[in-house]
Design a protein around this motif. Structure first.
Motif, PDB file in Angstrom:
ATOM      1  N   SER A 122     -17.349  36.715 -83.549  1.00  0.00           N
ATOM      2  CA  SER A 122     -17.529  36.662 -85.000  1.00  0.00           C
ATOM      3  C   SER A 122     -18.228  35.365 -85.380  1.00  0.00           C
ATOM      4  O   SER A 122     -18.111  34.352 -84.691  1.00  0.00           O
TER       5      SER A 122
ATOM      6  N   GLY B  31     -14.922  40.736 -78.791  1.00  0.00           N
ATOM      7  CA  GLY B  31     -16.043  40.628 -79.710  1.00  0.00           C
ATOM      8  C   GLY B  31     -16.315  39.180 -80.065  1.00  0.00           C
ATOM      9  O   GLY B  31     -15.638  38.263 -79.604  1.00  0.00           O
TER      10      GLY B  31
ATOM     11  N   SER C 113     -22.275  46.104 -78.966  1.00  0.00           N
ATOM     12  CA  SER C 113     -21.726  47.181 -78.147  1.00  0.00           C
ATOM     13  C   SER C 113     -20.610  46.686 -77.239  1.00  0.00           C
ATOM     14  O   SER C 113     -20.710  45.615 -76.622  1.00  0.00           O
TER      15      SER C 113
ATOM     16  N   GLU D 250     -17.245  37.306 -90.229  1.00  0.00           N
ATOM     17  CA  GLU D 250     -17.792  38.629 -89.880  1.00  0.00           C
ATOM     18  C   GLU D 250     -17.763  38.880 -88.380  1.00  0.00           C
ATOM     19  O   GLU D 250     -18.314  38.110 -87.590  1.00  0.00           O
TER      20      GLU D 250
ATOM     21  N   ALA E 250     -27.582  39.240 -81.942  1.00  0.00           N
ATOM     22  CA  ALA E 250     -26.656  39.329 -83.073  1.00  0.00           C
ATOM     23  C   ALA E 250     -26.122  37.947 -83.456  1.00  0.00           C
ATOM     24  O   ALA E 250     -26.045  37.595 -84.642  1.00  0.00           O
TER      25      ALA E 250
ATOM     26  N   ASN F  76     -21.684  43.267 -84.928  1.00  0.00           N
ATOM     27  CA  ASN F  76     -21.835  44.614 -84.374  1.00  0.00           C
ATOM     28  C   ASN F  76     -22.511  44.527 -83.002  1.00  0.00           C
ATOM     29  O   ASN F  76     -23.733  44.540 -82.886  1.00  0.00           O
TER      30      ASN F  76
END
Length: 467
Positions: free
Chosen positions: A314, A312, A323, A318, A353, A321
């Motif tokens: 960040s 992922g 996929s 945070e 994002a 989000n």
């Protein structure tokens, strides 16, 4: 359309022309200086736009090639496929390409060329003049490999299994069994490179200070090239993952690994570092808690690219989000490390994002338009870089260990004009591959451990002298 673009154990055995030949288990390392060169007199925005054009062209090449190879594998088809040395390496910002160069000595006697260090290429080639080539090379070339003057130059026959099954973009035609194996590279920006494959020798600098001959290197003798990609370089050093690349041949003789440290694109003219094959004796040992290890994904449909697992991204504290499919090479996504791409390129869902998360805290600054970037702003002396949220790419290491890559803010918030900064990340198509380019890699020491299928990285100033 054929597309390719401008990032394994032996003893010193005998002597050719007074130099040892690398040929059995390793005792030394070899190194190449990574060369940085200044850009021509163009504005920062003009230079960045040229980099973006090249990155978009390269992204299409990567997507096309991986997509074609993935389809071929799924269909069951065939797909082309504790010593050290080092070379100086530096930025080629002066060309507008945003790439890094090394000097490679090829042939017997050795001839020296300035080549792009490219982890996304599986062929090492130089502009070349050879009597058997169609034409004899562009008369306007400032420098070209004189193949006829090298006693070690040996064309690879078109009838050989190497030509038929392994060499990238080799042509099917074979006028006679002994005719040279030809290639024809077509690039998405309209550039082309045509020539013949040959077996050659490279002269390298070992860690002990000696020079040695590295035999069995597959090179491309390019007799015809066209397009903007090749105006400021002699050729390409293929550091990609394949059986025939320079990286594979060199790493196989020097411990199955290579490493590099990329200086800042805009660092002083004399700033440089090294591309090292084998045990790295140049860079200082790191603190154990600074080095991170990520798993390398090496398979047939991703060749010649080095893919990594990503859990992922960040921004600030945070985790965004996004996929999981975006990071999954088996689901149409995936992430590669590519020294031939400059800016980070994220598949559209990830790009949206990340852009939203990075731009939100910068909205208080006056927005300006600086195409092709979506978010740019004016800044003054009151601008505080510490207020910019940190971008972290969460790579995944062996057995699922965390391997966060924390690039400096300057690697994703870039200057494009006086008083203007932009979020320097580009959108890539989806489905498609995301790319960690050389700007996001800069100021880190990277080691590609092919033998153990892992890559390590740690922060570094990436500017030093050979010792």
């Amino acid at each position: 359309m054929r597309c390719e673009l401008l990032f394994p154990l032996f003893l010193l055995a005998c002597v050719i022309n007074g130099l040892p030949v690398v040929g059995a288990p390793p005792v030394l390392s070899m190194h190449f200086k990574l060369l940085r060169r200044h850009h021509r007199q163009r504005s920062p925005l003009q230079r960045v736009r040229e980099i973006v054009r090249n990155d978009h062209a390269r992204a299409k090449m990567i997507s096309d090639r991986i997509g074609w190879q993935r389809s071929a594998c799924v269909a069951g088809g065939s797909v082309p496929r504790t010593s050290s040395f080092a070379m100086p390496i530096s930025s080629a910002a002066f060309t507008g390409t945003g790439q890094y160069f090394v000097r490679l000595k090829v042939g017997t006697p050795a001839q020296t060329f300035l080549l792009v260090a490219d982890t996304g290429s599986d062929l090492t080639w130089m502009k070349c003049r050879y009597r058997a080539c169609r034409g004899c090379g562009d008369a306007q070339w400032r420098r070209a490999f004189r193949a006829d003057q090298s006693s070690s130059f040996s064309p690879i026959p078109c009838s050989s299994q190497l030509c038929k099954n392994s060499l990238p973009f080799s042509l099917a035609k074979c006028l006679a069994p002994t005719s040279p194996c030809e290639y024809d590279y077509g690039y998405t920006d309209g550039s082309t490179a045509r020539g013949i494959f040959a077996d050659e020798v490279a002269t390298v600098a070992l860690s002990g200070g000696q020079s040695a001959k590295l035999k069995g290197i597959v090179v491309g003798c390019t007799s015809s090239s066209a397009g903007s990609s090749f105006r400021s370089l002699d050729g390409v050093l293929g550091l990609g993952y394949s059986n025939t690349s320079f990286a594979a041949r060199a790493a196989s003789r020097f411990g199955g690994k290579f490493s590099y440290c990329l200086v800042d694109h805009l660092s002083p003219r004399n700033a440089s570092d090294y591309l090292v094959f084998g045990k790295d004796t140049i860079h200082r040992p790191s603190k154990p808690d600074r080095r991170r290890y990520a798993e390398l994904i090496l398979n047939s449909w991703l060749e010649p690219f080095y893919a990594v697992r990503v859990g992922g991204v960040s921004v600030g504290a945070e985790l965004l989000n996004i996929s999981e499919a975006v990071w999954d090479s088996g689901a149409g996504g995936g992430v590669i490390l590519d020294s031939g791409t400059s800016l980070a390129m994220l598949a559209e869902p990830a790009y949206r994002a990340v852009l939203a998360a990075l731009s939100a805290p910068l909205a208080r600054y006056p927005k300006v338009e600086a195409k092709p970037f979506e978010f740019c702003f004016k800044w003054d002396q009151s601008f505080d870089e510490a207020a910019v949220p940190r971008l972290v790419v969460h790579l995944v290491g062996p057995r699922g260990a965390a391997a966060p890559l924390r690039p400096p803010v300057k690697s994703y918030l870039i200057d494009v004009a006086d008083g203007v900064k932009c979020i320097g990340i580009l959108s890539a198509s989806w489905p498609g591959v995301s790319t960690i380019g050389n700007i996001l890699q800069q100021n880190h020491l990277w080691e590609f451990d092919i033998a153990n299928r892992r890559v390590s990285f740690e922060p570094s100033s990436c500017s030093r002298s050979l010792h």
